[in-house]
Design an enzyme around this catalytic site. Structure first.
Site, short mmCIF file in Angstrom:
data_model
loop_
_atom_site.label_atom_id
_atom_site.label_comp_id
_atom_site.label_asym_id
_atom_site.label_seq_id
_atom_site.Cartn_x
_atom_site.Cartn_y
_atom_site.Cartn_z
N CYS A 90 4.12 2.91 -7.66
CA CYS A 90 2.98 2.14 -7.17
C CYS A 90 3.46 0.76 -6.77
O CYS A 90 4.23 0.13 -7.50
CB CYS A 90 1.91 2.05 -8.26
N LEU A 91 2.99 0.28 -5.62
CA LEU A 91 3.40 -1.04 -5.14
C LEU A 91 2.97 -2.15 -6.10
O LEU A 91 3.58 -3.22 -6.11
CB LEU A 91 2.83 -1.30 -3.74
N HIS A 132 -4.20 9.00 -5.51
CA HIS A 132 -3.66 7.77 -6.12
C HIS A 132 -4.42 6.56 -5.57
O HIS A 132 -4.83 5.68 -6.33
CB HIS A 132 -2.16 7.68 -5.81
N GLU A 133 -4.63 6.52 -4.25
CA GLU A 133 -5.32 5.38 -3.64
C GLU A 133 -6.80 5.34 -4.01
O GLU A 133 -7.36 4.28 -4.28
CB GLU A 133 -5.13 5.37 -2.12
#
Length: 162
Positions: A90-91, A132-133
């Site tokens: 994850c960013l 995820h988003e």
């Protein structure tokens, strides 16, 4: 277009459910464009608005490979199927990776940048990225779903095998 700063954990905006988008205008289009530039600059495949400090239900996913960028406004998961465990990153958690179980298939209803409702079906890694988003938009972090943490070296080795 502008590359924006990515919010990193810990930050309350990452664990707070985002608000619905009600205005579809030029400002929204610019935000989507800036999110795309930010995601590309960070070498990501997905980005949610809370990750850039905007608590709105906006997310993008870009699988590359000549596919169009998926822009999801106010997305809702309407169907899921199957199960699969894969490594995610994850960013907002640089250098952190872990195995996460998610449905293999997902069907989503969302709006595009003009407010038009559409349906999207995805499988495998694309379905994982979309889920995820959407989790980000609901204030859910992938770390709450990690079964086993994976070192960056192990992640790179697994990525090379795929």
């Amino acid at each position: 277009m502008t590359v924006l700063n990515i919010v990193e954990h810990p930050n309350d905006i990452l664990t707070t459910p985002a608000a619905d988008v009600t205005e579809f205008n030029e400002e929204l289009g610019k935000l989507l464009d800036d999110m795309y530039e930010t995601m590309v600059a960070a070498d990501g495949i997905g980005l949610a608005a809370p990750q850039i400090g905007v608590s709105k239900r906006i997310a993008i996913v870009d699988m590359g490979e000549g596919q169009e960028v998926i822009e999801m406004i106010n997305p809702q998961v309407v169907a899921i199927g199957g199960k699969e465990v894969e490594v995610e990153g994850c960013l907002s958690f640089p250098g952190l990776y872990g195995e996460v179980e998610r449905p293999y298939y997902v069907k989503v209803e969302a709006e595009d940048r003009d407010g038009n409702l559409y349906e999207l079906e995805a499988e495998d890694y694309e379905a994982r990225a979309i889920q995820h988003e959407i989790d980000h938009l609901n204030g859910i972090l992938f770390t709450s779903k990690i079964i086993r943490y994976v070192s960056p070296e192990e992640f790179m080795e697994e990525g090379e095998e795929q």
